[in-house]
Scaffold this motif. Structure first.
Motif, mmCIF file in Angstrom:
data_model
loop_
_atom_site.group_PDB
_atom_site.id
_atom_site.type_symbol
_atom_site.label_atom_id
_atom_site.label_comp_id
_atom_site.label_asym_id
_atom_site.label_seq_id
_atom_site.Cartn_x
_atom_site.Cartn_y
_atom_site.Cartn_z
ATOM 1 N N TYR A 29 60.601 38.762 -0.597
ATOM 2 C CA TYR A 29 61.667 39.426 0.141
ATOM 3 C C TYR A 29 61.275 40.891 0.348
ATOM 4 O O TYR A 29 60.357 41.408 -0.301
ATOM 5 C CB TYR A 29 63.024 39.272 -0.555
ATOM 6 C CG TYR A 29 63.088 39.731 -1.984
ATOM 7 C CD1 TYR A 29 63.512 41.018 -2.299
ATOM 8 C CD2 TYR A 29 62.732 38.881 -3.032
ATOM 9 C CE1 TYR A 29 63.576 41.448 -3.611
ATOM 10 C CE2 TYR A 29 62.792 39.297 -4.345
ATOM 11 C CZ TYR A 29 63.220 40.577 -4.631
ATOM 12 O OH TYR A 29 63.280 41.008 -5.937
ATOM 13 N N TRP A 67 66.882 32.428 4.007
ATOM 14 C CA TRP A 67 67.767 33.047 3.027
ATOM 15 C C TRP A 67 67.791 32.189 1.784
ATOM 16 O O TRP A 67 67.871 30.967 1.863
ATOM 17 C CB TRP A 67 69.172 33.193 3.591
ATOM 18 C CG TRP A 67 69.246 34.249 4.636
ATOM 19 C CD1 TRP A 67 69.161 34.071 5.992
ATOM 20 C CD2 TRP A 67 69.414 35.649 4.436
ATOM 21 N NE1 TRP A 67 69.259 35.279 6.633
ATOM 22 C CE2 TRP A 67 69.422 36.264 5.701
ATOM 23 C CE3 TRP A 67 69.558 36.443 3.303
ATOM 24 C CZ2 TRP A 67 69.572 37.633 5.860
ATOM 25 C CZ3 TRP A 67 69.711 37.813 3.459
ATOM 26 C CH2 TRP A 67 69.716 38.395 4.735
ATOM 27 N N LYS A 78 66.513 37.531 1.900
ATOM 28 C CA LYS A 78 65.719 36.957 2.987
ATOM 29 C C LYS A 78 64.265 36.942 2.539
ATOM 30 O O LYS A 78 63.659 37.988 2.342
ATOM 31 C CB LYS A 78 65.874 37.791 4.253
ATOM 32 C CG LYS A 78 65.245 37.175 5.475
ATOM 33 C CD LYS A 78 65.400 38.103 6.659
ATOM 34 C CE LYS A 78 65.836 37.353 7.872
ATOM 35 N NZ LYS A 78 65.953 38.239 9.047
#
Length: 110
Positions: A29, A67, A78
């Protein structure tokens, strides 16, 4: 003479390569990518640099995103993963990187 300007140019040219290398190892992420890059001062970058780069890589389909819920009760994150197209691009980058290093080493006399 300002070595920081030169370092900035190097960083701009290699940040995309580094991000793809990291994402190839494991989906990550955005904040994780930023934190990892901070371990290497020459590659450290702020959110206003990383997130637009990630958006461009998504648009060009070199990476994908999904996600995922956090295990610590935090909001979902994310995660970015490299795509087959991204792996092909990364492979081409490896060739060019190796060519660049060969030239630099030759010019250094190594």
């Amino acid at each position: 003479m300002n070595i920081d300007d030169w370092k900035s140019q190097i960083k701009r040219g290699t940040l995309e390569f580094c991000i793809l290398l990291m994402i190839r190892q494991k989906p990550s992420y955005g904040y994780e990518i930023i934190s990892t890059l901070e371990k290497y001062p020459i590659m450290a970058a702020k959110e206003n640099t990383i997130y637009p780069l990630l958006r461009r890589l998504l648009k060009e389909e070199f990476i994908s995103s999904s996600w995922q819920d956090s295990t610590e009760g935090l909001p979902p994150r994310k995660y970015y993963s490299i795509t087959d197209r991204g792996l092909e691009y990364l492979s081409m980058m490896f060739v060019e990187w190796d060519n660049l290093l060969d030239v630099i080493n030759e010019l250094k006399g190594e």
